[in-house]
Design an enzyme around this catalytic site. Sequence first.
Site, short mmCIF file in Angstrom:
data_model
loop_
_atom_site.label_atom_id
_atom_site.label_comp_id
_atom_site.label_asym_id
_atom_site.label_seq_id
_atom_site.Cartn_x
_atom_site.Cartn_y
_atom_site.Cartn_z
CG ASP A 16 -2.09 -0.94 1.09
OD1 ASP A 16 -2.40 -1.32 -0.05
OD2 ASP A 16 -2.66 -1.32 2.12
CB CYS A 17 2.57 3.13 1.79
SG CYS A 17 3.12 2.14 3.19
CB CYS A 20 4.42 -1.94 1.58
SG CYS A 20 2.95 -1.69 2.57
CB CYS A 411 3.34 5.40 10.06
SG CYS A 411 4.00 3.94 10.85
CG ASP A 453 11.53 24.95 -31.05
OD1 ASP A 453 12.24 25.80 -31.61
OD2 ASP A 453 11.06 23.96 -31.64
CG ASP A 650 11.04 19.49 -31.74
OD1 ASP A 650 12.07 19.29 -31.08
OD2 ASP A 650 11.04 19.83 -32.93
#
Length: 756
Positions: A16-17, A20, A411, A453, A650
């Site tokens: 989950d995060c 983990c 946490c 550009d 580009d």
Amino acid sequence: MNAPLIQTRFRVSGMDCASCAAKIDAAASRIPGIEDVTISVTAGTMSVRHTPESDLAALRKRVATMGYDVVPIEGRSHAAPQGHDTPAQDTCCGDHHHGHDHGAHSTPHDHGPAGGEHTHEGGASGLHGHDHGPTNGPWWKSGKARLTLLSGAALVAAFAVGKLMPSIEGPAYIVAMLVGLIPIARRAVMAAFNGLPFTIEMLMTIAAIGAVIIGASEEAAAVVFLFLVGELLEGVAAGRARASIQSLTALVPKTALLERDGGTREVQADNLAVGDVILVRPGDRIPADGIIISGESPIDEAPVTGESTPVRKGVDATVFAGTVNGDAALRVRVTAAAQDNTIARVVKLVEEAQESKAPTERFIDRFSRYYTPGVVVVAALVALIPPLLFGGGWDEWIYKGLAILLIGCPCALVISTPAAIAAGLSTGARRGLLMKGGAVLEGIGKITAACFDKTGTLTEGQPKVTDVIGFGRPEREVLRFAAALETGSSHPLAKAILDAADAGDIGVPPADEAKALGGKGVTAAVEGLLVFLGSPRAADERVALSPEATARITALNDEGKTVSVLIVDGQVAGAIAMRDEPRPDALKGLRALADAGIRTVMLTGDNRRTAEAIGRQLGIEVRAELLPEDKQRIVGELRSQGLVVAKVGDGINDAPALAAADVGIAMGGGTDVALETADAAVLHGRVTDVAAMVDLSKRTMGNIRQNITIALGLKAVFLVTTVIGITGLWPAILADTGATVLVTINALRLLGYRPS
């Protein structure tokens, strides 16, 4: 010579995060032969580079002991280059590694100790504990939800038993606590074996056991239950964040109408190959990236580019998978397989980007690494010093020490930054604003100069007829004769004239005996008349231009326009002026950047007169007649003046300048360039989107500051109230899990971002 490394990818459920990811990395990296681990929390995948003799079964087993389900992804293993100096070219996040810095990547093995990135060395990044089970599907079907409900039921049962039989109330609450604590303690032990002793599971285990020892078993059971509730809420929030970008893949239809052997048949869209021809009916979603080979229809590109107005497209135009066909049938030649279409690549890009840590996130990781052991020391001192030195009650101060142990868990602090970064990257991608990592997202908000550009970036990239002047004939007739001469030509100026005739619904007569006169123009017989269209100088050689005509042409040239003169039957008939016009939103976009205090500069290789004419129209500083190395030099000069420079181009001609800038943004160069060049990309080529990127970056960093304030502020308040005896274990766990949920929810607000 060492055998080449192999790269294998796994699907990991229950992640989950970033915390983990750190625990999984710590477990995986201890397997012999595993050289590198890359984890994508968003995609739920793990990619490992390993020697041929590595025991992958042992790898899966070890990660599974941490509470995660690991399944190989078939067909994606291949040789990988040795050494950490070469970035893996097929990580779990896709192949788009070009043009951005991997020094900020979250894989711990990509960094030296000085960088402070080894999150598995006891750091706080591994603090979050999560239960078994997939995070896909309804939250109530996950293993985490089942454990939470079971723990809650046990707590209710213990309460009922305590009321009915007060003599066994204490043991009943201990049993209720153990229902939730045993899985938590098991993960704590496994994390410690894998080099992560300071995990929230370990702190929870110590706090719960300590509470039982001092006779607070009811609070111990409640704290374990509240912890599981907080973890469940965090998992739901993380799942929503993951779904926000993964939902893009649902936009691509599952089937397609394939043309073959003179007929059409329905096939799986995943099976389409490059070169296949498909039929797209009105109202259908386009199942693959491709080029239109017949038909013309408005295309709704909002799902891919965020462009709210349908774009009318015809033969030779590019279409994207997931966009919606309008009112006419189209035949499309497929240009990319399913795994390589625009949406799939956007998803891969965002997944990869979320693994590239922002400087703020790296600082928080380093801070947490020292913060967590410091909190443990403070908790121990609070529990021991008052009873030992000042005669305090042991139960009272041990209780306060245990509460501080839970309050101090970082946490919420650790997740405050990655949660906001992930939400910012995801919402940007859904609007066609692609940024390759947290460092880029953070950096864009700091720019103080933007170099653009001209051709294809500030302008449309193709000339358009701006003026039709009749010197001896009506303007429509001038355009009609000119279009007759240009029919069949692929020259950009010829196409501009033909487009103008088509837009004016002008019938174009046939031309006979057409001849191109090198460097001068074209001549042909039209309706029995000799017609010439060419440069003013070539026309003047045929028929002397009047002072009025010469003055008008000179004025048009001063505006940066290219002028062609039409001669019909020996008489000057008129002139047509053409120019590559600014994008409709260019002026608005540049003003938005100026309002944000950002200096704007045009860097172009075009002639000075044309560039300055466009520059005056847009109100932008102009540097013209530049070679690629000149653009690179100017970017360097601006940086030496203390400016943070973004280069917008580009992605092809401007490669040196894009590389030299603090942030390179590809725009207007096509999908491949937009996805694979520079640090960021604007999918639909709007200048206003550069300002939107800056705005999104600033909002994301503001969200991070809010999250850090919430995380540290709540801890500071509860730390003081615990020491003076106002709050205890219940508020302590709420200070941790509650703050974690709050910062996650606050970060998710970014998913609703709308450019101002």
